[in-house]
Design an enzyme around this catalytic site. Structure first.
Site, short mmCIF file in Angstrom:
data_model
loop_
_atom_site.label_atom_id
_atom_site.label_comp_id
_atom_site.label_asym_id
_atom_site.label_seq_id
_atom_site.Cartn_x
_atom_site.Cartn_y
_atom_site.Cartn_z
N ALA A 108 3.71 15.15 4.76
CA ALA A 108 2.75 16.18 4.33
C ALA A 108 2.60 16.24 2.81
O ALA A 108 1.80 17.01 2.30
CB ALA A 108 3.18 17.54 4.87
N LYS B 1 -2.04 19.05 0.90
CA LYS B 1 -1.43 19.26 -0.41
C LYS B 1 -1.90 18.22 -1.42
O LYS B 1 -2.29 18.57 -2.53
CB LYS B 1 0.11 19.20 -0.31
CG LYS B 1 0.68 19.97 0.86
CD LYS B 1 0.70 21.46 0.63
CE LYS B 1 0.69 22.23 1.92
NZ LYS B 1 1.92 22.69 2.45
N TRP C 299 10.83 22.72 8.70
CA TRP C 299 9.66 23.57 8.44
C TRP C 299 9.46 24.50 9.64
O TRP C 299 9.53 24.08 10.79
CB TRP C 299 8.43 22.67 8.24
CG TRP C 299 7.16 23.39 7.99
CD1 TRP C 299 6.98 24.46 7.17
CD2 TRP C 299 5.89 23.10 8.57
NE1 TRP C 299 5.66 24.84 7.19
CE2 TRP C 299 4.97 24.02 8.04
CE3 TRP C 299 5.43 22.15 9.48
CZ2 TRP C 299 3.63 24.02 8.39
CZ3 TRP C 299 4.09 22.13 9.83
CH2 TRP C 299 3.21 23.07 9.28
N ASP D 42 6.94 12.92 9.68
CA ASP D 42 5.97 13.89 9.20
C ASP D 42 5.81 13.69 7.69
O ASP D 42 6.78 13.84 6.93
CB ASP D 42 6.50 15.31 9.50
CG ASP D 42 5.51 16.38 9.08
OD1 ASP D 42 4.39 16.05 8.65
OD2 ASP D 42 5.88 17.58 9.18
C1 LIG Z 1 6.46 19.64 6.60
C2 LIG Z 1 5.03 19.93 6.86
N1 LIG Z 1 4.41 19.26 7.82
C3 LIG Z 1 3.12 19.47 8.10
C4 LIG Z 1 2.37 20.39 7.40
C5 LIG Z 1 0.95 20.51 7.84
O1 LIG Z 1 0.05 21.09 7.08
P1 LIG Z 1 -1.50 21.20 7.42
O2 LIG Z 1 -1.67 21.38 8.89
O3 LIG Z 1 -1.94 22.38 6.65
O4 LIG Z 1 -2.12 19.93 6.96
C6 LIG Z 1 2.98 21.14 6.38
C7 LIG Z 1 2.26 22.16 5.64
O5 LIG Z 1 2.79 23.03 5.03
C8 LIG Z 1 4.35 20.89 6.11
O6 LIG Z 1 4.99 21.54 5.14
#
Ligand SMILES: Cc1ncc(COP(=O)(O)O)c(C=O)c1O
Length: 396
Positions: A213, A246, A130, A211
């Protein structure tokens, strides 16, 4: 001071969003930004969230501070969602949790924790990963390196090459892993591969930083947390960054958590005291509103059941689109096998076309995806699947 700064070019995804918005063509298709969309192209407030939100507002009688670790009830509810209520690590009281502003806050705080203890640590991320992992982790001062991951030939994972690279790492190196629904590729490890990876990570004394998400959007809330639960059962230490953006659709409310697994109660307590102090020095207190909603949903059986049903609705939509788009691509682009899209999980797939083809899709057919050909499957709609497949056929 600031006169020395020269403007930087804005993030490519933000430019893509702006270009999409400015495109007046009614056929335009947005596969760029990574948010869930329903079949009307809308990112809805989940009914369970809307109802819990009213209840939270009604019951709230103060806006006083909650504390740097966040809301203890939320943290506990998240531990149970992430690890499963009767996980041995929870029973042994080895998990410490802190509420964070989104998964991003959790990733950054995890990186700050590592830097505090071992500033020369290298964090190894998948190729590709990401786009925000780099800034979030190297922003803390840690170095980043990569390990092989995506196999463009099959749309799966180069598991042998991944393990061979991780096998070379020194003890204490950090491996950042996506629990499920890998962003940007959609390619996940099988349960068997996770078991093999766990054995490697233990043998080499690496620190897993997972991670998560997209819990619930791949194969379901329990199946998607398989790796977290497996590693937490066997590893002395690990970090896990979780996002509620999400699966609860709470994006802008900024809801997440960092879970730290310590080797024993006293070491976990000591680590937690540092986590809280670091958070105090970055954002001081996390925002309360979204976390209060999540807590209420997770703690009341009726609300929880409703939310689980809504998450399966989102998951079924994504799985259905994966199936249907492959069928359309089979008809309109028979020379190429896109079957991998159906084998992948979560919102994203690497479509595997060239930058020129991505640009041709955008300029000639109003289909927007990032230059690396990552597409948000949830951006498709039943009504434009055929349009999309025909457009692809014309640029291949
Ligand atoms: C792989 C991954 N990690 C972490 C996040 C963290 O998202 P947020 O800070 O919006 O909760 C995202 C959001 O797109 C993600 O795709």
């Amino acid at each position: 001071m600031f006169e020395r700064l020269e403007a930087i070019i804005s993030d490519p995804i933000l430019r893509l969003m702006a270009a999409y918005r400015a495109d007046p063509d009614p056929r335009k298709v947005d596969l760029g930004i990574g948010v869930f969309r329903d079949d009307h192209g809308h990112t809805p407030v989940l009914p369970s969230v809307r109802e819990a939100e009213s209840a939270v507002l009604k019951a709230q009688d103060t806006k006083s501070y909650v504390g740097s670790a966040g809301n203890p009830g939320y943290n506990q509810a998240m531990e149970q969602l992430v690890f499963g209520a009767d996980h041995a690590a929870l029973i042994a009281k080895r998990v410490r949790s802190i509420q964070t502003p989104g998964g991003c806050g959790a990733l950054r705080l995890g990186a700050e924790m590592i830097r505090l203890v071992a500033p020369d640590t290298v964090v190894h991320v998948s190729t590709p990963t990401w786009a925000n992992h780099g800034p979030l982790i190297s922003g803390s001062g840690l170095k980043l390196a990569t390990y092989p991951y995506f196999d463009a030939a099959t749309g799966g994972v180069q598991f042998g090459a991944m393990c061979a690279a991780l096998e070379q790492l020194p003890p204490g190196a950090v491996v950042l892993l996506h629990a499920s629904c890998h962003n940007p590729t959609g390619a996940d490890l099988s349960q068997e591969q996770w078991r093999e990876l766990l054995a490697l990570v233990r043998r080499r004394a690496l620190l897993p930083f997972i991670d998560m998400a997209y819990q619930g959007l791949g194969d379901g809330p329990d199946a998607d947390a398989f790796a977290v639960r497996l590693f937490a059962a066997e590893m002395p230490e690990m970090l896990c960054a979780v996002s509620c953006s999400k699966n609860f659709g709470l994006y802008r409310e900024r809801v997440g958590a960092l879970h730290l697994l310590g080797s024993a109660v006293p070491t976990a307590d000591a680590a937690f005291s540092h986590m809280v102090r670091l958070a105090r020095g970055i954002w001081s207190m996390p925002p309360d509103h979204g976390a209060a909603i999540v807590q209420l949903i997770l703690q009341e059986p009726r609300r929880r059941a409703q939310w689980l049903e809504e998450v399966s609705g989102m998951r079924r939509r994504i799985q259905g689109l994966r199936h249907d788009v492959v069928q359309q691509l089979k008809v309109h682009c028979p020379q190429r096998d896109f079957g991998f899209i159906e084998r992948q999980h979560g919102m994203f797939s690497f479509f595997g076309i060239s930058v020129d083809q991505v640009h041709a899709l955008r300029e000639q057919h109003h289909v927007y995806m990032t230059d690396d050909s990552r597409m948000n499957i949830a951006g498709l709609r039943q009504e434009n699947l055929e349009y999309f497949a025909r457009a692809v056929a014309q640029v291949l």
